[in-house]
Design a protein around this motif. Structure first.
Motif, mmCIF file in Angstrom:
data_model
loop_
_atom_site.group_PDB
_atom_site.id
_atom_site.type_symbol
_atom_site.label_atom_id
_atom_site.label_comp_id
_atom_site.label_asym_id
_atom_site.label_seq_id
_atom_site.Cartn_x
_atom_site.Cartn_y
_atom_site.Cartn_z
ATOM 1 N N ARG A 78 0.798 -1.223 0.000
ATOM 2 C CA ARG A 78 0.000 0.000 0.000
ATOM 3 C C ARG A 78 0.831 1.274 0.000
ATOM 4 N NH1 ARG A 78 -3.786 -0.952 5.072
ATOM 5 N NH2 ARG A 78 -4.094 1.281 4.707
ATOM 6 N N THR A 79 2.125 1.175 0.216
ATOM 7 C CA THR A 79 2.973 2.361 0.266
ATOM 8 C C THR A 79 4.203 2.153 -0.618
ATOM 9 O OG1 THR A 79 4.318 1.625 2.156
ATOM 10 C CG2 THR A 79 2.237 2.745 2.651
ATOM 11 N N ALA A 80 4.946 3.231 -0.805
ATOM 12 C CA ALA A 80 6.218 3.174 -1.548
ATOM 13 C C ALA A 80 7.386 3.053 -0.570
ATOM 14 C CB ALA A 80 6.370 4.410 -2.426
ATOM 15 N N PHE A 81 7.248 2.118 0.378
ATOM 16 C CA PHE A 81 8.236 1.999 1.443
ATOM 17 C C PHE A 81 9.633 1.686 0.898
ATOM 18 C CE2 PHE A 81 10.564 -0.392 4.690
ATOM 19 C CZ PHE A 81 10.484 0.487 5.755
ATOM 20 N N GLU A 82 9.719 0.818 -0.112
ATOM 21 C CA GLU A 82 11.038 0.485 -0.656
ATOM 22 C C GLU A 82 11.729 1.726 -1.199
ATOM 23 O OE1 GLU A 82 8.097 -0.730 -1.634
ATOM 24 O OE2 GLU A 82 8.215 -2.887 -2.108
ATOM 25 N N ARG A 83 10.976 2.578 -1.885
ATOM 26 C CA ARG A 83 11.552 3.809 -2.426
ATOM 27 C C ARG A 83 11.969 4.746 -1.313
ATOM 28 N NH1 ARG A 83 14.206 5.117 -6.967
ATOM 29 N NH2 ARG A 83 14.135 7.380 -7.290
ATOM 30 N N TRP A 84 11.147 4.889 -0.277
ATOM 31 C CA TRP A 84 11.510 5.729 0.861
ATOM 32 C C TRP A 84 12.779 5.216 1.528
ATOM 33 C CZ3 TRP A 84 5.993 5.389 3.404
ATOM 34 C CH2 TRP A 84 5.063 6.015 2.552
ATOM 35 N N PHE A 85 12.862 3.914 1.661
ATOM 36 C CA PHE A 85 14.014 3.300 2.316
ATOM 37 C C PHE A 85 15.295 3.593 1.531
ATOM 38 C CE2 PHE A 85 16.746 -0.092 3.853
ATOM 39 C CZ PHE A 85 16.408 -0.191 5.185
ATOM 40 N N LEU A 86 15.260 3.425 0.221
ATOM 41 C CA LEU A 86 16.436 3.683 -0.616
ATOM 42 C C LEU A 86 16.802 5.157 -0.608
ATOM 43 C CD1 LEU A 86 15.690 1.362 -3.683
ATOM 44 C CD2 LEU A 86 17.305 0.961 -1.813
ATOM 45 N N ASN A 87 15.798 6.024 -0.649
ATOM 46 C CA ASN A 87 16.074 7.457 -0.604
ATOM 47 C C ASN A 87 16.764 7.848 0.698
ATOM 48 O OD1 ASN A 87 14.900 7.853 -3.117
ATOM 49 N ND2 ASN A 87 12.907 8.426 -2.280
ATOM 50 N N SER A 88 16.289 7.302 1.803
ATOM 51 C CA SER A 88 16.888 7.631 3.097
ATOM 52 C C SER A 88 18.321 7.119 3.201
ATOM 53 C CB SER A 88 16.040 7.049 4.238
ATOM 54 O OG SER A 88 14.793 7.691 4.315
ATOM 55 N N LEU A 89 18.547 5.890 2.735
ATOM 56 C CA LEU A 89 19.901 5.344 2.772
ATOM 57 C C LEU A 89 20.852 6.165 1.893
ATOM 58 C CD1 LEU A 89 19.421 1.454 2.688
ATOM 59 C CD2 LEU A 89 19.945 2.921 4.637
ATOM 60 N N LEU A 90 20.362 6.565 0.722
ATOM 61 C CA LEU A 90 21.199 7.349 -0.185
ATOM 62 C C LEU A 90 21.547 8.706 0.418
ATOM 63 C CD1 LEU A 90 22.492 7.820 -2.987
ATOM 64 C CD2 LEU A 90 20.258 8.664 -3.762
ATOM 65 N N VAL A 91 20.544 9.416 0.881
ATOM 66 C CA VAL A 91 20.766 10.760 1.413
ATOM 67 C C VAL A 91 21.566 10.713 2.708
ATOM 68 C CG1 VAL A 91 19.634 12.816 2.337
ATOM 69 C CG2 VAL A 91 18.714 11.690 0.312
ATOM 70 N N ALA A 92 21.183 9.826 3.644
ATOM 71 C CA ALA A 92 21.875 9.754 4.925
ATOM 72 C C ALA A 92 23.310 9.260 4.761
ATOM 73 C CB ALA A 92 21.110 8.841 5.891
ATOM 74 N N GLY A 93 23.509 8.265 3.908
ATOM 75 C CA GLY A 93 24.864 7.742 3.704
ATOM 76 C C GLY A 93 25.791 8.770 3.084
ATOM 77 N N LEU A 94 25.363 9.404 1.993
ATOM 78 C CA LEU A 94 26.211 10.399 1.342
ATOM 79 C C LEU A 94 26.396 11.633 2.207
ATOM 80 C CD1 LEU A 94 24.984 10.242 -2.379
ATOM 81 C CD2 LEU A 94 27.112 9.355 -1.418
ATOM 82 N N ALA A 95 25.313 12.089 2.851
ATOM 83 C CA ALA A 95 25.421 13.292 3.683
ATOM 84 C C ALA A 95 26.368 13.076 4.858
ATOM 85 C CB ALA A 95 24.039 13.701 4.183
ATOM 86 N N SER A 96 26.288 11.929 5.505
ATOM 87 C CA SER A 96 27.175 11.663 6.641
ATOM 88 C C SER A 96 28.620 11.523 6.186
ATOM 89 C CB SER A 96 26.726 10.402 7.375
ATOM 90 O OG SER A 96 26.703 9.278 6.506
ATOM 91 N N PHE A 97 28.849 10.849 5.044
ATOM 92 C CA PHE A 97 30.212 10.680 4.547
ATOM 93 C C PHE A 97 30.841 12.024 4.174
ATOM 94 C CE2 PHE A 97 33.140 10.165 0.953
ATOM 95 C CZ PHE A 97 34.085 9.326 1.518
ATOM 96 N N VAL A 98 30.115 12.823 3.413
ATOM 97 C CA VAL A 98 30.665 14.104 2.968
ATOM 98 C C VAL A 98 30.825 15.065 4.141
ATOM 99 C CG1 VAL A 98 30.302 16.088 1.450
ATOM 100 C CG2 VAL A 98 29.693 13.803 0.669
#
Length: 298
Positions: A78-98
């Protein structure tokens, strides 16, 4: 044991128990209360996620309606949870690394170099952190409105635009923590490397950076947690369902129908905690040394 000795032995044992409780026992009691207090919300969310009815009003600490994984199934259907999950991992991972990389560069410069504006720069970083980034939300929104018209790839409803937004406030506390850690390293390391012909970049990447791995892990963990849980800024800049992060998407589940969607929301929160727990497990051996060493000298 005679009838006279029995009361004396009982009183002695009672005094020992009282002395033990006064010295040590109360700490065990406080520990048990703290563990129970911390486990209660986890057990409640787990019970709600496994509750087949999936509503807030029907959720108990111990499931009484049986156990079912329908909430997890409904979350993905019923939701786009997989997309939300990937977006969060991408943004949080890159933001924390940089952000960790930029903070390490700034901390190295403030710790090892002497230049005009060094002290005002450190004070400015500290003072700016006193004001949350959300205070500038109107100005940032107007800037990104123009950016979206000119470069849509880094504008609204894109992970890259949100990444740039987070990196705008990447420095500050992390720089101060790392500077304190860099200050604990002897300057003789730099001097000996310079005598051997090493440049500043070689000293930073080959000598000092491996030695400050604990504080890098700590700041990376803090940056990852704060970014993956950030909601206010993301809620303003992400409106498309496919571009939302976990915080924004999960909030949408309970914003209008909190009672009906609570089971799905609880299932999502359990899955959302997995990345943070994994990152914590990877860097936990650095946490104590990273936090304490950075506070020794600064």
């Amino acid at each position: 044991m005679t009838s006279v000795q029995a009361p004396v032995a009982n009183r002695t044992a009672g005094r020992r128990r009282s002395r033990w409780f006064a010295q040590v026992g109360w700490r065990h009691l406080v520990g048990v209360v703290a563990v129970a207090f911390s486990l209660f919300p986890i057990l409640f969310v787990l019970s709600a996620a496994l509750n087949p009815l999936g509503t807030l009003s029907s959720t108990d600490l111990v499931p009484t309606e049986g156990v079912s994984f329908e909430n997890f199934t409904g979350l993905f259907e019923r939701t786009a949870f997989e997309r939300w999950f990937l977006n969060s991992l991408l943004v949080a991972g890159l933001a924390s690394f940089v952000s960790v990389f930029l903070s390490a560069l700034a901390a190295y410069a403030f710790s090892r170099m002497r230049f005009a504006g060094r002290r005002p720069g450190l004070l400015a970083l500290l003072l700016i952190q006193m004001f949350p980034q959300f205070l500038a939300i109107v100005a940032i929104f107007l800037i990104f409105t123009t950016v979206t018209d000119l470069w849509p790839a880094i504008g609204f409803n894109t992970p890259w635009g949100l990444l740039l937004l987070y990196l705008g406030g990447a420095l500050g506390v992390n720089t101060w923590l790392m500077k304190g850690f860099f200050d604990t390293l002897p300057k003789e390391l730099d001097e000996s490397a310079t005598m051997d012909g090493a440049s500043h970049s070689q000293i930073f990447f080959r000598i000092l950076l491996p030695l400050v791995a604990p504080i890098l892990a700590v700041t990376g963990l803090l940056a990852f947690i704060s970014t993956i849980n950030e909601f206010l800024m993301a809620n303003v800049f992400l409106t498309d369902a496919e571009s939302k992060t976990l915080a924004v998407g999960m909030f949408g589940l309970v914003a209008g129908e909190r009672n009906n969607n609570f089971g799905i929301f609880a299932a999502g929160t359990l899955l959302t905690a997995i990345p943070t727990v994994l990152v914590f497990q990877l860097v936990q051996r650095y946490i104590v040394s990273g936090l304490t060493a950075g506070a020794v000298k600064g």
